[in-house]
Scaffold this motif. Structure first.
Motif: not given
Lengths: 246, 247
Positions: B122-126
């Motif tokens: 799963v991606p990381v959103v910051v």
């Protein structure tokens, strides 16, 4: 008549940003903006010695469309005062632009105060870059507003991303402060500003041409001010402040 | 399909709020089909209940809300465990807010979370652009914790009204796994430059509602000068790919 209070012209090799008068006109036409205040990206004297001629030529080439604001460095006070006097009285410039982040001059410093007072005496407003960086926050520029009650001070970007409420507070306390709407992303804060300080002290700006006057105009539309207030914000106030015929 | 890459759901400790019904109404008003929903920072700082609440809202939304797990890296292994639990419960990614949870995004405490997200696929959103916590170059370093995994930065990777942070944001984009969202990015030339320099697959529409305005943020993409193919990726195709959404 829509007036954009904040656009830039300069080919800045240092920043790699190229913004011409033609870029401004193209963006204005796309947005349905008839007239705009234009200023350089860097300060003169010093870093940008040809800035006055650049803006004067742009305005001369686009009469009735572009109006010059002279961006100056208060650290070189006497030269700046002379340049502003010449720009306003001989070349028809309509305002002073100060960017304390690039000049490293605190808005409450003696040189800035004297230059802003001089602009007031010449009958032109001072547009400050007013955002989140040190030297440029609304409370910093409030020092100038308090010291120069007879000068009109415009808070460009009305506080940026994090200082918008503070900008409205400052405008509420100082009747000589006007808020300019460019770049900050909150349409509802334009409405809040109009409610708290009145529609006659909020002006539309885009920070174009690299930010979009068409988009920035939509911010005022989405704010839902009503026709009368929107007309003031989008142009009526600029006509009054800059002494422009309709 | 139009996908809003970020909305915040719940009542934040920091004073803003958005419930699912209002979010869906706003999405309907601007023609958004799906939104990526993250919990706000809760009062009390326990992220388990808010991850569950947003997951429940997503289940009730008939596919229109897709969740990311929000955790606090200061919780150490418990944060990693919560990420795993939330992904098991349907979350499609990890959301980190260095500004509100007060951690530096390139701190080694973040590395286990980035690695776990990559392991989970799963991606990381910051939340990007917060001074001291998520400056563009710090984000660029953090993107290297798991270089093969998408690392999505809000607000063009920056929050700066002078345009001067854009240079560092471009350096962050030199990491191939970095994408930036459109929310709040006032420089149209920056957004268009991301597409021209790094490719249209690196830019993702997001509103960051309720902190930013859904209508205005949609206009930001509509009025920028993209081709139809580029705009289709920005408005939905990229989010579909990154978050694994059905076509």
């Amino acid at each position: 008549m829509i007036f954009d209070m904040h656009m830039h012209i300069e080919n800045s090799t240092a920043l790699g940003w190229q913004m011409s008068a033609e870029d401004c006109i193209r963006a204005m036409d796309e947005a349905g903006v008839e007239r705009a205040a234009v200023m350089t990206l860097t300060d003169l004297p010093g870093l940008n010695p040809a800035g006055l001629e650049l803006i004067a030529e742009a305005c001369a080439n686009h009469p009735g469309r572009l109006y010059g604001f002279l961006r100056l460095n208060p650290a070189l006070l006497e030269t700046s005062k002379e340049l502003l006097t010449r720009a306003v009285q001989e070349l028809g410039f309509r305002g002073l632009k100060l960017h304390p982040v690039s000049t490293l001059q605190h808005p409450g410093g003696a040189a800035t105060i004297e230059l802003v007072r001089h602009a007031g005496e010449l009958g032109v407003p001072t547009l400050f870059h007013c955002g989140d960086e040190p030297l440029s926050t609304p409370l910093s520029v409030a020092q100038t507003a308090a010291a120069c009650p007879d000068a009109t001070i415009v808070l460009g970007h009305m506080g940026g991303y994090f200082h918008v409420d503070e900008a409205i507070d400052v405008a509420e306390r100082h009747g000589n402060v006007v808020l300019e709407t460019s770049a900050m992303p909150y349409p509802d804060k334009i409405r809040a500003a109009v409610v708290r300080i009145g529609a006659d002290r909020v002006v539309f700006g885009s920070d174009g041409p690299v930010s979009s006057p068409a988009l920035e105009r939509q911010k005022v539309v989405i704010a839902g001010l009503g026709h009368e207030a929107a007309d003031l914000v989008l142009g009526g106030n600029a006509d009054r402040m800059l002494g422009l015929a309709a | 399909m139009i996908v809003d890459g970020l909305v915040h759901l719940g009542t934040s400790h920091f004073g803003y709020e958005l419930d699912a019904i209002t979010a869906l109404a706003g999405m309907n008003a601007v023609g958004t089909d799906v939104a990526i929903a993250v919990p706000v920072h809760p009062k009390g700082a326990d992220f388990v209940p808010v991850n569950d609440a947003v997951a429940a809202a997503a289940r009730a939304s008939q596919g229109r809300l897709v969740t990311l797990a929000r955790v606090d890296p200061w919780n150490g292994p418990a944060a990693v465990a919560e990420l795993r639990r939330a992904v098991g419960n349907g979350a499609r990614g990890l959301f980190l807010h260095p500004g509100e949870e007060h951690f530096r995004i390139n701190d080694d405490r973040v590395r286990p979370l980035a690695e776990a997200a990559a392991e989970l696929g799963v991606p990381v959103v910051v939340a990007a652009g917060f001074h001291l916590y998520s400056e563009p170059l710090q984000l660029g370093r953090a993107a290297q914790f798991a270089p093969g995994n998408p690392f999505v930065l809000t607000n063009g990777g920056q929050l700066n009204i002078s345009g001067l942070m854009g240079f560092d944001a471009e350096l962050a984009l030199a990491n191939d796994n970095v994408l930036v969202q459109t929310s709040g990015m006032y420089r149209e030339d920056f957004l268009e430059g991301v597409v021209a320099t790094f490719g249209p697959e690196r830019l993702m529409f997001a509103t960051a509602a309720p902190q930013m305005d859904m209508s205005y943020e949609r206009k930001r993409v509509e009025l920028a000068h993209f081709t139809d193919a580029e705009r289709a990726l920005i408005l939905g195709g990229n989010a579909q790919r990154v978050f694994g959404l059905p076509a």
